[in-house]
Each structure stands twice: as C-alpha cells, then as structure tokens.
Design a protein around this motif. Structure first.
Motif, PDB file in Angstrom:
ATOM      1  N   UNK A   1       0.845  -1.192   0.000  1.00 14.87           N
ATOM      2  CA  UNK A   1       0.000   0.000   0.000  1.00 14.87           C
ATOM      3  C   UNK A   1       0.872   1.229   0.000  1.00 14.87           C
ATOM      4  N   UNK A   2       0.306   2.343   0.405  1.00 17.57           N
ATOM      5  CA  UNK A   2       1.098   3.535   0.576  1.00 17.57           C
ATOM      6  C   UNK A   2       1.198   4.419  -0.637  1.00 17.57           C
ATOM      7  N   UNK A   3       0.528   4.081  -1.740  1.00 22.79           N
ATOM      8  CA  UNK A   3       0.520   4.963  -2.884  1.00 22.79           C
ATOM      9  C   UNK A   3      -0.353   6.168  -2.614  1.00 22.79           C
TER      10      UNK A   3
ATOM     11  N   UNK B   1      -5.694   5.031  12.155  1.00 24.46           N
ATOM     12  CA  UNK B   1      -4.629   5.761  11.480  1.00 24.46           C
ATOM     13  C   UNK B   1      -3.267   5.147  11.770  1.00 24.46           C
ATOM     14  N   UNK B   2      -2.547   4.797  10.705  1.00 25.83           N
ATOM     15  CA  UNK B   2      -1.204   4.239  10.839  1.00 25.83           C
ATOM     16  C   UNK B   2      -0.131   5.169  10.278  1.00 25.83           C
ATOM     17  N   UNK B   3      -0.486   6.284   9.712  1.00 23.40           N
ATOM     18  CA  UNK B   3       0.425   7.338   9.286  1.00 23.40           C
ATOM     19  C   UNK B   3       1.566   6.847   8.399  1.00 23.40           C
ATOM     20  N   UNK B   4       1.246   6.327   7.213  1.00 21.43           N
ATOM     21  CA  UNK B   4       2.315   5.895   6.298  1.00 21.43           C
ATOM     22  C   UNK B   4       3.227   7.039   5.879  1.00 21.43           C
TER      23      UNK B   4
ATOM     24  N   UNK C   1       4.714   9.037   7.672  1.00 18.52           N
ATOM     25  CA  UNK C   1       5.817   9.224   8.613  1.00 18.52           C
ATOM     26  C   UNK C   1       7.094   8.523   8.144  1.00 18.52           C
ATOM     27  N   UNK C   2       6.956   7.469   7.347  1.00 22.76           N
ATOM     28  CA  UNK C   2       8.129   6.782   6.818  1.00 22.76           C
ATOM     29  C   UNK C   2       8.746   5.756   7.745  1.00 22.76           C
ATOM     30  N   UNK C   3       8.369   5.762   8.998  1.00 22.80           N
ATOM     31  CA  UNK C   3       8.905   4.810   9.974  1.00 22.80           C
ATOM     32  C   UNK C   3       7.988   4.797  11.195  1.00 22.80           C
ATOM     33  N   UNK C   4       8.085   3.762  12.003  1.00 20.23           N
ATOM     34  CA  UNK C   4       7.212   3.662  13.181  1.00 20.23           C
ATOM     35  C   UNK C   4       7.705   2.552  14.089  1.00 20.23           C
ATOM     36  N   UNK C   5       7.112   2.441  15.284  1.00 18.41           N
ATOM     37  CA  UNK C   5       7.371   1.262  16.115  1.00 18.41           C
ATOM     38  C   UNK C   5       6.756   0.010  15.467  1.00 18.41           C
ATOM     39  N   UNK C   6       7.244  -1.133  15.892  1.00 14.09           N
ATOM     40  CA  UNK C   6       6.625  -2.413  15.553  1.00 14.09           C
ATOM     41  C   UNK C   6       5.903  -2.896  16.803  1.00 14.09           C
TER      42      UNK C   6
END
Length: 440
Positions: free
Chosen positions: A205-207, A375-378, A380-385
C-alpha cells in the motif's frame, strides 16, 4: 445519563483504537441464546451501550437509546475473509462502543465470534474478561444453569452507574513530585531519542490516496514449547515478557542501517488493576493500563539474554518505585510530548489467561486478541513495531498487527520468523547464571 471522560480516557478518542477479540468455534451455536447473552452483558455494562459525545471542551459517554444499542450481528460467510473484514471494520463514529458478530461457515458447524470494543472503555484484561463473560451467559442459557449475576453497580436503564475512571482511583500524590517526574521524563526522552523501523519499500500500500488495510502476522507456540520457554525464563531469573522484548529488539536492530550500537526504545504496558488499593476487578470496563518506556543500546552482537535481564530489571524497578502511578498522571501530556511514548518496539503482555468455558458439543478452536486502530500514518516513513502477546490456555501467541501502507506482508513474515527463531533458541539453550544488571 452522561459520564465525562477523564483526560487519560480522552486520549483514546482521537486514536479510535479498539480491541478485537475473536473465537473460532466448532460445533453447534444457538444464535438466539448468544444474542441474549450479549444483551445481558451490555445491559450490565453501560459503557458498552454508550457513545462518545462532545462535553464542553472535552468528551463524555452518553447512553444510547434502546433502538441504538448494539445487538449481535449474524451472517454466513467464509471465516477467514470474515475475520479480515471485522479487523478492518471500525466502530461507527458516534455509535456504540462495542460490536458482536457471529459468522457461520456454510454447513453451520464452524463459526467465528468477533467482539470489538473501543479502547476508550476497555483494556486487554477487561476485554478478555468480557469475552469470557458473554460465553458464561451463553452456557448458562443453553444448559439451564443459574444465570451469572450482573454487575452490582450497573444501575438501571434510565440511571446507569458508570464505572469510575482509573485516574480517579490513583493514590494521592504531591503535584510538585508529579511535575518533577514529568520534567525528568521529558529530559530523558530528549537525551536519548530512539530509532524507529523504516517502512518497507516493497509495501503493498502507501501509494497516493492508498492508506492500505490492517493485516496481522502471527507467531504461536504449542503448549510444550510455551512451557519450555517459561521454564528457561525462570532459570534465567527473567520474565517471558523480557525474553520476547529482547527478541524483538534484536530483530528490529537488524532492520536499521549502520554498524555498532543504536538507541532503541521498548514500550511495555503496565497493568494498574492489581496495583490499586483495593484492586480493580477485570470485569470493570475502563482502560486501566499505563506504560513503561526504556531505552537500550543494541548492536548486532548484543547478547539477547543480557538484553532480557536489562528489560526485566528496569520494569521491576519502575514498579517498585511506584513510577507507574506517576506515569498514569502524566499521560495527558503525551500529545504535547509524543516522545514520552515513542519506542522502537511495543510489547504488550496479557500473561496467561483462560479461554471461554463452553457447553458440551461446542469447542473453541482458537482465541485471539488483536489491537486495531484507524490511522497508521504511512507518511511518517517509519514507526514502532507492535507485538501483542497473550497465552490462551497455555499456548503463547504473538500478534503483529500492521498496515499494508507501511509494512508488506513479506516484511512482517520475515520479522515474525526471526523473532520465532530467537524464542526457540531461548527455549532450548542451556542454563546460564544470572548476571548483575544495571537498572539505571
């Protein structure tokens, strides 16, 4: 008819996060009895038949009228597809804070029960207890057992007795002490900013305009391997939670660039129910959890058992100092200081919990607890797992929920498999003498 949300509960309103309990079943299910059981439980818990409304400058719970309260939904469908649908189906904005769905496969002998509850009114322990209580009522109805009593403080339909927020049940504290604790936490977060895991460039995803969907990559151990992992944890003088955290930290470090140690953060939820005076039963539908954030220097060569001992000692020290109460008190400051909860890995831990008690002729094949949010905020480019850890009936399960706009299924499968390899290595390695751990 209204119950104001406390500042801690209000934080969940914007997140729109939810607990998704599911139970795969084999046998005959009486849908009418299950609907009646769900009705009985929502009647006993006004928070489950409430909506969130604006209340001055904040928010409040408002009771739904009889026509709006949640009822059991039933349908026939493929169970795997139904689970994916319910996992990605948010609770209606401005509607009930709970939902129950029974999906039956064609043929009628295999079923999936899904219970969804807004995190504004629940945590992991209360959602699991709620799920099991629904089935307690169901068993009583189909076997003519004496029905389970409702909550003593449920009140009446017109005048419900709302549960008190946990922030009102904390022990007294000096405001100056809380302010000093907050200042110290902010200073530590600035001094030790943590690395986050970069999103997978091969994500599906993320497009533009594509926010992806929620998927869950899962790790499970059978009862024998779970018992062996617990035994190794005891021998090493650490918790299973610490072993899992160490495995996650090492796996996350391998997703980061560069050589040498990197500063990683581990966020561990801390249950407050058992630590209040008097203890708060898991049947009370409120979020009763705070968090502990620690930073660790992790390199490719870090010893996993040493990491586990550090995690374990720091969590124990945090609780022994009573810092978990201070952490709950400063939670309303998180929107202004998000680094207070920014971590490389988030490791929940429900511990060992019972599954539902079912009548003869009906068997629980699998029970799952997965958190979901909107909301997962793609961007941001990075996040916690995130890893959601729970052991139903002696079988360890780790769920890795993620958005496909951030991490591809292949990325998460590889992450999951490395964590599994690490846990199996823990379970089989010979005993080592505990080392002294710096808990600073």
């Amino acid at each position: 008819m209204h119950r104001p949300l406390c500042p801690v509960e209000t934080l969940y309103v914007g997140q729109r996060s939810r607990a998704v309990l599911s139970c795969a079943l084999r046998g005959r299910v009486d849908a009418g009895a299950l609907a009646a059981a769900f009705d009985a439980v929502t009647q006993a818990h006004p928070t489950l038949r409430a909506r969130i409304v604006a209340d001055g400058g904040g928010h409040a719970l408002a009771l739904l009228d009889e026509t709006e309260r949640p009822r059991l939904e039933t349908r026939t469908a493929d169970l795997e597809e139904a689970y994916a649908t319910e996992l990605n189906r948010p609770l209606t904005l401005g509607g009930p804070l709970s939902r129950a769905v029974l999906v039956s496969a064609p043929g009628g002998t295999e079923h999936l029960f899904v219970l969804v509850v807004d995190h504004t009114v629940t945590d992991g322990h209360s959602s699991i207890t709620l799920h099991n209580t629904v089935w307690d009522h169901y068993r009583a109805l189909v076997t003519d057992e004496r029905p389970q009593p409702g909550r003593a403080d449920a009140g009446t339909a017109d005048a419900p007795e709302w549960p008190e927020p946990v922030s009102a049940l904390l022990p007294p504290a000096d405001e100056a002490d809380t302010a000093a604790y907050l200042d110290a936490r902010i200073a530590r977060a600035k001094e030790s900013p943590v690395e986050l895991v970069r999103y997978d460039p091969a994500r599906t995803g993320g497009g533009a305009g594509d926010e992806g969907h929620i998927e869950v990559c899962r790790l499970t151990l059978d009862t024998d391997r779970t018992a062996r992992l617990r035994g190794r944890a005891r021998e090493a003088g650490v918790s299973v939670h610490a072993l899992i955290a160490a495995a996650l930290l090492r796996t996350a470090r391998r997703r980061l660039d560069g050589d040498g140690p990197r500063t990683l953060g581990c966020l561990s939820p801390v249950d407050l129910r058992s630590r209040l005076t008097p203890p708060l039963p898991a049947s009370v539908m409120v979020p009763a959890v705070t968090t502990h954030l620690q930073t660790l220097e992790v390199s490719e060569t870090s010893d996993p058992l040493d990491l586990a001992r550090t995690v374990h000692a720091r969590v124990n020290d945090f609780i022994a100092r009573g810092a978990h109460f201070h952490e709950m008190r400063i939670t309303p400051e998180i929107p202004r200081n998000p680094a207070l909860q920014l971590a490389t890995v988030i490791v929940t831990n429900m511990g060992v919990v019972p599954g539902p008690r079912l009548p003869d002729g009906l068997r629980a094949v699998d029970v799952r607890l997965v958190p979901g949010r909107e909301n997962y905020f793609p961007q941001a480019g990075r996040s916690p797992v995130m890893a959601c850890v729970v052991s139903f009936e002696g079988r360890l399960s780790i769920e890795f929920p993620h958005s496909t706009a951030c991490f591809s299924p292949a990325f998460m499968r590889a992450f999951r498999d490395e964590v599994l390899d690490a846990l199996l290595a823990f379970a089989s390695e010979p005993r080592r003498e505990p080392a002294t751990t710096d808990v600073g």
